[in-house]
Design a protein around this motif. Structure first.
Motif, PDB file in Angstrom:
ATOM      1  N   GLU A 166      33.728  38.859  26.048  1.00  0.00           N
ATOM      2  CA  GLU A 166      33.886  38.744  27.199  1.00  0.00           C
ATOM      3  C   GLU A 166      35.345  38.287  27.715  1.00  0.00           C
ATOM      4  OE1 GLU A 166      31.088  36.764  30.339  1.00  0.00           O
ATOM      5  OE2 GLU A 166      32.740  35.524  30.309  1.00  0.00           O
TER       6      GLU A 166
ATOM      7  N   THR B  14      37.523  41.544  26.909  1.00  0.00           N
ATOM      8  CA  THR B  14      37.354  42.635  28.057  1.00  0.00           C
ATOM      9  C   THR B  14      37.679  42.013  29.492  1.00  0.00           C
ATOM     10  OG1 THR B  14      35.234  43.083  26.927  1.00  0.00           O
ATOM     11  CG2 THR B  14      35.704  43.940  29.333  1.00  0.00           C
TER      12      THR B  14
ATOM     13  N   LEU C  37      45.668  45.141  35.461  1.00  0.00           N
ATOM     14  CA  LEU C  37      45.961  45.118  37.025  1.00  0.00           C
ATOM     15  C   LEU C  37      47.537  44.645  37.079  1.00  0.00           C
ATOM     16  CD1 LEU C  37      44.546  45.549  39.526  1.00  0.00           C
ATOM     17  CD2 LEU C  37      43.351  43.409  39.552  1.00  0.00           C
TER      18      LEU C  37
ATOM     19  N   HIS D  56      40.973  47.833  27.341  1.00  0.00           N
ATOM     20  CA  HIS D  56      39.995  47.583  28.188  1.00  0.00           C
ATOM     21  C   HIS D  56      38.618  48.251  28.211  1.00  0.00           C
ATOM     22  CE1 HIS D  56      38.237  45.073  31.651  1.00  0.00           C
ATOM     23  NE2 HIS D  56      38.250  46.422  32.618  1.00  0.00           N
ATOM     24  N   PHE D  57      38.695  49.519  28.094  1.00  0.00           N
ATOM     25  CA  PHE D  57      37.414  50.474  27.802  1.00  0.00           C
ATOM     26  C   PHE D  57      37.067  50.480  26.736  1.00  0.00           C
ATOM     27  CE2 PHE D  57      35.839  54.887  27.011  1.00  0.00           C
ATOM     28  CZ  PHE D  57      34.883  54.565  28.080  1.00  0.00           C
TER      29      PHE D  57
ATOM     30  N   PHE E 226      30.263  49.187  39.919  1.00  0.00           N
ATOM     31  CA  PHE E 226      31.723  48.580  39.636  1.00  0.00           C
ATOM     32  C   PHE E 226      32.107  49.277  38.316  1.00  0.00           C
ATOM     33  CE2 PHE E 226      32.649  45.555  36.287  1.00  0.00           C
ATOM     34  CZ  PHE E 226      31.423  45.222  35.658  1.00  0.00           C
TER      35      PHE E 226
ATOM     36  N   PHE F  65      35.790  53.298  35.644  1.00  0.00           N
ATOM     37  CA  PHE F  65      35.974  54.396  35.068  1.00  0.00           C
ATOM     38  C   PHE F  65      36.844  55.561  35.718  1.00  0.00           C
ATOM     39  CE2 PHE F  65      34.147  58.341  32.816  1.00  0.00           C
ATOM     40  CZ  PHE F  65      34.714  58.093  31.604  1.00  0.00           C
TER      41      PHE F  65
ATOM     42  N   ALA G 267      38.935  55.245  38.082  1.00  0.00           N
ATOM     43  CA  ALA G 267      40.361  54.778  37.898  1.00  0.00           C
ATOM     44  C   ALA G 267      41.154  55.180  36.528  1.00  0.00           C
ATOM     45  CB  ALA G 267      40.533  53.188  38.309  1.00  0.00           C
ATOM     46  N   PHE G 268      40.222  54.974  35.456  1.00  0.00           N
ATOM     47  CA  PHE G 268      40.697  55.122  34.132  1.00  0.00           C
ATOM     48  C   PHE G 268      40.947  56.640  34.118  1.00  0.00           C
ATOM     49  CE2 PHE G 268      38.914  55.626  29.523  1.00  0.00           C
ATOM     50  CZ  PHE G 268      40.424  55.414  28.761  1.00  0.00           C
TER      51      PHE G 268
ATOM     52  N   LEU H 174      43.825  57.836  35.719  1.00  0.00           N
ATOM     53  CA  LEU H 174      45.278  57.272  34.993  1.00  0.00           C
ATOM     54  C   LEU H 174      45.632  58.136  34.073  1.00  0.00           C
ATOM     55  CD1 LEU H 174      45.165  53.591  34.604  1.00  0.00           C
ATOM     56  CD2 LEU H 174      47.217  54.867  35.514  1.00  0.00           C
TER      57      LEU H 174
ATOM     58  N   ILE I  30      44.451  54.792  42.547  1.00  0.00           N
ATOM     59  CA  ILE I  30      43.850  54.094  41.324  1.00  0.00           C
ATOM     60  C   ILE I  30      44.225  52.681  41.684  1.00  0.00           C
ATOM     61  CG2 ILE I  30      44.800  53.605  38.755  1.00  0.00           C
ATOM     62  CD1 ILE I  30      45.686  56.509  38.883  1.00  0.00           C
TER      63      ILE I  30
ATOM     64  N   GLY J  15      41.091  50.014  41.474  1.00  0.00           N
ATOM     65  CA  GLY J  15      41.196  48.804  40.647  1.00  0.00           C
ATOM     66  C   GLY J  15      40.880  47.673  41.240  1.00  0.00           C
TER      67      GLY J  15
ATOM     68  N   HIS K  66      36.946  47.632  42.093  1.00  0.00           N
ATOM     69  CA  HIS K  66      36.280  47.347  40.565  1.00  0.00           C
ATOM     70  C   HIS K  66      36.452  45.723  40.483  1.00  0.00           C
ATOM     71  CE1 HIS K  66      35.541  47.582  36.368  1.00  0.00           C
ATOM     72  NE2 HIS K  66      36.789  46.951  35.973  1.00  0.00           N
TER      73      HIS K  66
ATOM     74  N   MET L  55      32.908  43.367  40.643  1.00  0.00           N
ATOM     75  CA  MET L  55      32.495  42.486  39.753  1.00  0.00           C
ATOM     76  C   MET L  55      32.524  40.980  40.236  1.00  0.00           C
ATOM     77  SD  MET L  55      35.075  41.048  36.772  1.00  0.00           S
ATOM     78  CE  MET L  55      34.302  39.664  36.206  1.00  0.00           C
TER      79      MET L  55
ATOM     80  N   GLU M 277      41.074  35.310  43.203  1.00  0.00           N
ATOM     81  CA  GLU M 277      42.023  36.047  42.333  1.00  0.00           C
ATOM     82  C   GLU M 277      42.315  37.437  42.727  1.00  0.00           C
ATOM     83  OE1 GLU M 277      42.315  36.025  37.875  1.00  0.00           O
ATOM     84  OE2 GLU M 277      40.760  34.669  38.113  1.00  0.00           O
TER      85      GLU M 277
HETATM   86  C1  HEM Z   1      42.621  51.016  36.288  1.00  0.00           C
HETATM   87  C2  HEM Z   1      41.324  50.685  35.822  1.00  0.00           C
HETATM   88  C3  HEM Z   1      40.613  49.394  35.607  1.00  0.00           C
HETATM   89  C4  HEM Z   1      41.136  48.257  36.044  1.00  0.00           C
HETATM   90  C5  HEM Z   1      42.461  47.742  36.833  1.00  0.00           C
HETATM   91  C6  HEM Z   1      40.096  46.992  35.696  1.00  0.00           C
HETATM   92  C7  HEM Z   1      40.377  45.920  35.983  1.00  0.00           C
HETATM   93  C8  HEM Z   1      39.374  44.683  35.598  1.00  0.00           C
HETATM   94  C9  HEM Z   1      39.667  43.383  35.997  1.00  0.00           C
HETATM   95  C10 HEM Z   1      40.870  42.782  36.803  1.00  0.00           C
HETATM   96  C11 HEM Z   1      38.594  42.807  35.641  1.00  0.00           C
HETATM   97  C12 HEM Z   1      38.170  41.387  35.705  1.00  0.00           C
HETATM   98  C13 HEM Z   1      38.879  40.338  34.822  1.00  0.00           C
HETATM   99  C14 HEM Z   1      38.420  38.714  35.148  1.00  0.00           C
HETATM  100  O1  HEM Z   1      37.237  38.592  35.515  1.00  0.00           O
HETATM  101  O2  HEM Z   1      39.458  37.907  34.838  1.00  0.00           O
HETATM  102  C15 HEM Z   1      37.575  43.618  34.861  1.00  0.00           C
HETATM  103  C16 HEM Z   1      36.544  43.287  34.465  1.00  0.00           C
HETATM  104  C17 HEM Z   1      35.681  44.333  33.685  1.00  0.00           C
HETATM  105  N1  HEM Z   1      35.890  45.559  33.462  1.00  0.00           N
HETATM  106 FE1  HEM Z   1      37.578  46.904  34.122  1.00  0.00          FE
HETATM  107  N2  HEM Z   1      39.079  47.743  34.849  1.00  0.00           N
HETATM  108  C18 HEM Z   1      39.508  49.017  34.941  1.00  0.00           C
HETATM  109  C19 HEM Z   1      38.759  49.979  34.321  1.00  0.00           C
HETATM  110  C20 HEM Z   1      37.416  49.590  33.736  1.00  0.00           C
HETATM  111  C21 HEM Z   1      36.640  50.627  32.911  1.00  0.00           C
HETATM  112  C22 HEM Z   1      37.075  51.996  32.417  1.00  0.00           C
HETATM  113  C23 HEM Z   1      35.586  50.066  32.450  1.00  0.00           C
HETATM  114  C24 HEM Z   1      34.419  50.538  31.769  1.00  0.00           C
HETATM  115  C25 HEM Z   1      33.922  51.571  31.768  1.00  0.00           C
HETATM  116  C26 HEM Z   1      35.768  48.797  32.944  1.00  0.00           C
HETATM  117  C27 HEM Z   1      34.755  47.718  32.881  1.00  0.00           C
HETATM  118  C28 HEM Z   1      34.751  46.379  32.916  1.00  0.00           C
HETATM  119  C29 HEM Z   1      33.987  45.162  32.635  1.00  0.00           C
HETATM  120  C30 HEM Z   1      32.568  45.372  31.858  1.00  0.00           C
HETATM  121  C31 HEM Z   1      34.542  44.083  32.967  1.00  0.00           C
HETATM  122  C32 HEM Z   1      33.941  42.574  32.787  1.00  0.00           C
HETATM  123  C33 HEM Z   1      32.721  42.524  33.734  1.00  0.00           C
HETATM  124  C34 HEM Z   1      32.017  41.004  33.269  1.00  0.00           C
HETATM  125  O3  HEM Z   1      32.613  40.224  32.616  1.00  0.00           O
HETATM  126  O4  HEM Z   1      31.243  40.696  34.017  1.00  0.00           O
HETATM  127  N3  HEM Z   1      36.975  48.397  33.553  1.00  0.00           N
HETATM  128  N4  HEM Z   1      38.396  45.028  34.912  1.00  0.00           N
END
Ligand code: HEM
Length: 218
Positions: free
Chosen positions: A42, A45, A53, A92-93, A117, A122, A124-125, A128, A158, A162, A165, A169, A178
């Motif tokens: 965790e 990720t 970000l 991250h992915f 979410f 995805f 956004a990915f 990009l 994007i 982001g 997303h 979450m 945050e």
């Molecule tokens: C530009 C694209 C993306 C950005 C900017 C982004 C950004 C973030 C951020 C800031 C967090 C929260 C981190 C925290 O809690 O401190 C997060 C969590 C997460 N993201 Fe992304 N993300 C992106 C794309 C993706 C993609 C493509 C996936 C998967 C297909 C993904 C899956 C997740 C997961 C599983 C979490 C954690 C959720 C959890 O722990 O409950 N993200 N993302």
């Protein structure tokens, strides 16, 4: 204040490159030494999501800071910062695909369809990806400056995705502090660009307006 000359120093780019790799090195070292807390998967990720970000904000900050501080040479770092945004989103992915889904593509597809979410992240990915692929001089030449610029305006979409997303979450935990900080930073950066765009549009209209410039209609 950074002197403009320092930004042109031959060591400046390698230094920015090394600094941008530090979060990765820190996470890698933490993973090797078992220092990523009680839930390393965790942690990885989430940290790589945070760094995606942060680099997105840094990339979008280059032009406003360049203009406001009068540092044209700052522009030479923008491509590198943009590519580091992509580097961290790939990590991250990969982290999500490995630790949450054991690289099972069918499960990943199901999860994208099931959790909004994840779908937003995805998307956004995916958006990009063409920006990273066309960040090289050859691609800029092949596309032409106008089409390249139009494509790279996707960065605003994007950034919005982001934040959405991240917001989605955190909504499950009702923890938005945050998210609000990043949303405010991106709103200021995008607001500045919108203001510049409108200012240029108005000044262009003033120049071509026959009232303001009677020779323009001749
Ligand atoms: C530009 C694209 C993306 C950005 C900017 C982004 C950004 C973030 C951020 C800031 C967090 C929260 C981190 C925290 O809690 O401190 C997060 C969590 C997460 N993201 Fe992304 N993300 C992106 C794309 C993706 C993609 C493509 C996936 C998967 C297909 C993904 C899956 C997740 C997961 C599983 C979490 C954690 C959720 C959890 O722990 O409950 N993200 N993302």
């Amino acid at each position: 204040m950074v002197p403009a000359k320092a930004l042109l120093h031959p060591a400046a780019k390698p230094l920015v490159f090394a600094l941008s790799l530090l979060p990765f090195a820190w996470l890698f070292y933490g993973a090797l030494t078992g220092n990523l807390g009680a839930n390393p998967a965790e942690y990885l990720t989430r940290s790589t999501g945070d760094w995606t970000l942060r680099f997105l904000c840094l990339t979008l900050a280059v032009t406003p800071v360049r203009v406001i501080a009068g540092l044209p040479t700052l522009q030479r770092f923008r491509r590198m910062l943009g590519l580091f945004t992509y580097f961290y989103v790939v990590l991250h992915f990969l982290s999500y695909s490995w630790f949450d889904q054991s690289f099972d593509l069918a499960e990943i597809a199901k999860d994208i369809a099931k959790r909004p979410f994840i779908l937003v992240g995805f998307t956004a990915f995916l958006l990009l990806t063409p920006l990273a692929a066309t960040s090289f001089n050859r691609a800029i030449k092949a596309l032409g400056a106008k089409r390249w610029q139009a494509l790279h305006r996707l960065v605003y979409v994007i950034a919005g995705l982001g934040i959405l997303h991240f917001f989605w979450m955190r909504a499950a935990k009702n923890n938005f502090a945050e998210v609000a900080v990043y949303a405010a930073i991106l709103a200021v950066l995008l607001g500045w660009r919108l203001r510049e765009y409108l200012r240029k549009k108005v000044s262009r209209r003033v120049v071509v307006s026959p009232k303001a410039n009677p020779t323009a209609s001749r």
